[in-house]
Design an enzyme around this catalytic site. Structure first.
Site, short mmCIF file in Angstrom:
data_model
loop_
_atom_site.label_atom_id
_atom_site.label_comp_id
_atom_site.label_asym_id
_atom_site.label_seq_id
_atom_site.Cartn_x
_atom_site.Cartn_y
_atom_site.Cartn_z
N ARG A 1 0.83 -1.21 0.00
CA ARG A 1 0.00 0.00 0.00
C ARG A 1 0.86 1.25 0.00
O ARG A 1 0.59 2.19 -0.76
CB ARG A 1 -0.96 0.00 1.19
CG ARG A 1 -2.08 -1.02 1.04
CD ARG A 1 -2.96 -1.07 2.23
NE ARG A 1 -2.16 -1.47 3.39
CZ ARG A 1 -2.54 -1.41 4.65
NH1 ARG A 1 -3.73 -0.92 4.94
NH2 ARG A 1 -1.76 -1.81 5.62
N ASN B 1 -6.24 -2.85 1.67
CA ASN B 1 -6.22 -4.31 1.74
C ASN B 1 -7.65 -4.82 1.78
O ASN B 1 -8.54 -4.19 2.36
CB ASN B 1 -5.50 -4.79 3.01
CG ASN B 1 -4.00 -4.63 2.92
OD1 ASN B 1 -3.43 -4.48 1.86
ND2 ASN B 1 -3.34 -4.67 4.06
#
Length: 89
Positions: A17, A35
């Site tokens: 990320r 996620n």
């Protein structure tokens, strides 16, 4: 143009990320990354089509500890403009 991208592979717990956010910001793209409970990463990203294609290549490469097995890319029509790029939790 807007893409919704689902990334499968070893993409959680490896800095994916943060990597995605850095890459998107370096291209001046807007959107977010998060996620998913099933182990994938979801990215919503908006910008110029040519720049988005370069971004997708970098996402496919991923950070050093990751392994991308599959990208599912869905073109979407933007409804409201996205501002900045963030990591969602």
């Amino acid at each position: 143009m807007r893409f919704r991208i689902f990334v499968s592979g070893l993409v959680q717990g490896v800095g994916f990320r943060a990597y995605t956010q850095r890459v998107a910001e370096s291209y001046g793209l807007s959107g977010w990354v998060r996620n998913l409970p099933d182990g994938r990463v979801e990215i919503l990203v908006e910008g110029d089509e040519e720049v988005l294609c370069s971004f997708v290549k970098d996402v496919w490469r991923g950070p050093r500890l990751s392994r991308v097995d599959k990208l599912e890319i869905i073109k979407e029509e933007p409804d409201e403009p996205l501002l900045g790029f963030s990591v969602r939790y």
